[in-house]
Design a protein around this motif. Structure first.
Motif, mmCIF file in Angstrom:
data_model
loop_
_atom_site.group_PDB
_atom_site.id
_atom_site.type_symbol
_atom_site.label_atom_id
_atom_site.label_comp_id
_atom_site.label_asym_id
_atom_site.label_seq_id
_atom_site.Cartn_x
_atom_site.Cartn_y
_atom_site.Cartn_z
ATOM 1 N N LYS A 22 0.848 -1.296 -0.037
ATOM 2 C CA LYS A 22 0.119 0.111 -0.013
ATOM 3 C C LYS A 22 0.946 1.133 0.137
ATOM 4 O O LYS A 22 0.753 2.204 -0.873
ATOM 5 C CB LYS A 22 -1.029 -0.075 1.127
ATOM 6 C CG LYS A 22 -1.711 1.369 1.258
ATOM 7 C CD LYS A 22 -2.703 1.119 2.548
ATOM 8 C CE LYS A 22 -3.377 2.663 2.839
ATOM 9 N NZ LYS A 22 -2.510 3.567 2.982
ATOM 10 N N ASN A 23 2.076 1.259 0.737
ATOM 11 C CA ASN A 23 2.838 2.610 1.018
ATOM 12 C C ASN A 23 3.451 2.574 -0.536
ATOM 13 O O ASN A 23 3.832 3.885 -0.732
ATOM 14 C CB ASN A 23 3.804 2.186 2.014
ATOM 15 C CG ASN A 23 3.447 2.288 3.440
ATOM 16 O OD1 ASN A 23 2.390 2.969 3.488
ATOM 17 N ND2 ASN A 23 3.926 1.868 4.198
ATOM 18 N N GLU A 24 3.767 1.483 -1.181
ATOM 19 C CA GLU A 24 4.349 1.759 -2.357
ATOM 20 C C GLU A 24 3.347 1.801 -3.619
ATOM 21 O O GLU A 24 3.971 1.986 -4.806
ATOM 22 C CB GLU A 24 5.073 0.451 -2.716
ATOM 23 C CG GLU A 24 6.328 0.293 -1.966
ATOM 24 C CD GLU A 24 7.309 -0.798 -2.206
ATOM 25 O OE1 GLU A 24 6.842 -1.661 -3.413
ATOM 26 O OE2 GLU A 24 8.180 -1.138 -1.337
ATOM 27 N N GLY A 25 2.226 2.196 -3.387
ATOM 28 C CA GLY A 25 1.043 2.581 -4.448
ATOM 29 C C GLY A 25 0.535 1.404 -5.093
ATOM 30 O O GLY A 25 0.104 1.583 -6.202
ATOM 31 N N MET A 26 0.709 0.064 -4.634
ATOM 32 C CA MET A 26 0.482 -0.954 -5.637
ATOM 33 C C MET A 26 -1.049 -1.348 -5.108
ATOM 34 O O MET A 26 -1.591 -2.122 -6.207
ATOM 35 C CB MET A 26 1.477 -2.279 -5.182
ATOM 36 C CG MET A 26 2.821 -1.707 -5.881
ATOM 37 S SD MET A 26 3.820 -3.242 -6.123
ATOM 38 C CE MET A 26 3.148 -4.033 -7.617
ATOM 39 N N VAL A 27 -1.240 -1.370 -4.130
ATOM 40 C CA VAL A 27 -2.660 -1.805 -3.676
ATOM 41 C C VAL A 27 -3.524 -0.809 -2.880
ATOM 42 O O VAL A 27 -2.769 0.061 -2.185
ATOM 43 C CB VAL A 27 -2.501 -3.150 -2.856
ATOM 44 C CG1 VAL A 27 -2.059 -4.442 -3.702
ATOM 45 C CG2 VAL A 27 -2.035 -2.935 -1.366
ATOM 46 N N GLU A 28 -4.790 -1.090 -2.675
ATOM 47 C CA GLU A 28 -5.431 -0.306 -2.000
ATOM 48 C C GLU A 28 -6.600 -1.001 -1.115
ATOM 49 O O GLU A 28 -7.464 -1.555 -1.753
ATOM 50 C CB GLU A 28 -6.227 1.083 -3.015
ATOM 51 C CG GLU A 28 -7.266 1.880 -2.388
ATOM 52 C CD GLU A 28 -8.017 2.475 -3.258
ATOM 53 O OE1 GLU A 28 -8.528 3.663 -2.913
ATOM 54 O OE2 GLU A 28 -8.235 1.991 -4.567
#
Length: 234
Positions: free
Chosen positions: A58-64
């Protein structure tokens, strides 16, 4: 689909395997990850490990994560998010390189904080510095307190992108800070130098001297690399 892994660096390994599967398009059909319970079973780890791995993605912007719906893959429309391999972040050359990255970012963060800080920001920075002193007196490594100190300075800058960048880097900064502070704790003169360098940053911000704050932050991180070299660690 996944391999069972040993009980070391569990969340890192899970995150790396999930990332590979996401990039391969393994979840394209549903657009979301399997449930936490299912992932825990497939990896052979606890649900806590799965949550930590998902938090990293999530922090890497891959999942939400979506409340009540699951964890969805983020559609990036060709935009590649910045990633740093955690395992590599504590390797000899990488620690010094991350210090250089910190120097480039945090020098400007400190400069902006000196220009924009409020009285409330200054009080928060002072409290964060005091918490590092408490950690040292209690013979703790002070890693979390050190990272929190620099985060308060980023908050004082008033620039949300500085704060977002440092939030992303936080997990890697902790890895590097663990090495640098572990080294500095070996020698009383190192600990004294670090305390003086932190104080110089704080006083420049307090005086609203942006140039002095920039120089103090640069000096602190240059000296951190020097201390590693002097100790023969990197």
């Amino acid at each position: 689909m996944f391999e069972k892994i040993p009980p070391r660096a569990l969340s890192d390994t899970v995150a790396q395997q999930l990332q590979k599967q996401i990039e391969k398009g393994s979840f394209a059909g549903t657009g979301k990850l399997p449930s936490e319970a299912m992932l825990a079973q497939q990896f052979g780890v606890s649900r806590t490990v799965i949550r930590e791995a998902i938090s990293r993605l999530k922090n890497e912007g891959m999942v939400e994560p979506r409340q009540g719906s699951g964890v969805f893959i983020v559609e990036r429309a060709g935009i590649r998010p910045l990633r740093i391999d955690y395992a590599q972040a504590v390797e000899p050359g990488a620690v010094v390189q991350i210090l250089a990255l910190r120097r480039a970012i945090e020098a400007e963060v400190a400069s902006e904080a000196a220009f924009r800080r409020s009285a409330a920001h200054m009080a928060a920075i002072d409290r964060a510095l005091a918490q590092i002193d408490v950690a040292v007196r209690e013979a703790r490594d002070g890693v979390a307190e050190d990272v929190a100190f620099h985060r308060e300075i980023a908050t004082a800058s008033g620039n949300p992108y500085f704060l977002k960048t440092l939030t992303f880097l936080n997990q890697y900064l902790e890895a590097g800070t663990l090495v640098t502070r572990g080294n500095e704790a070996l020698r009383e003169d190192f600990m004294r130098q670090v305390r003086e360098e932190h104080a110089a940053i704080v006083e420049a911000i307090r005086a609203r001297d942006a140039d002095a704050a920039r120089r103090a932050a640069q000096t602190h991180l240059i000296n951190a690399a020097r201390r590693l070299a002097e100790a023969g660690i990197y």
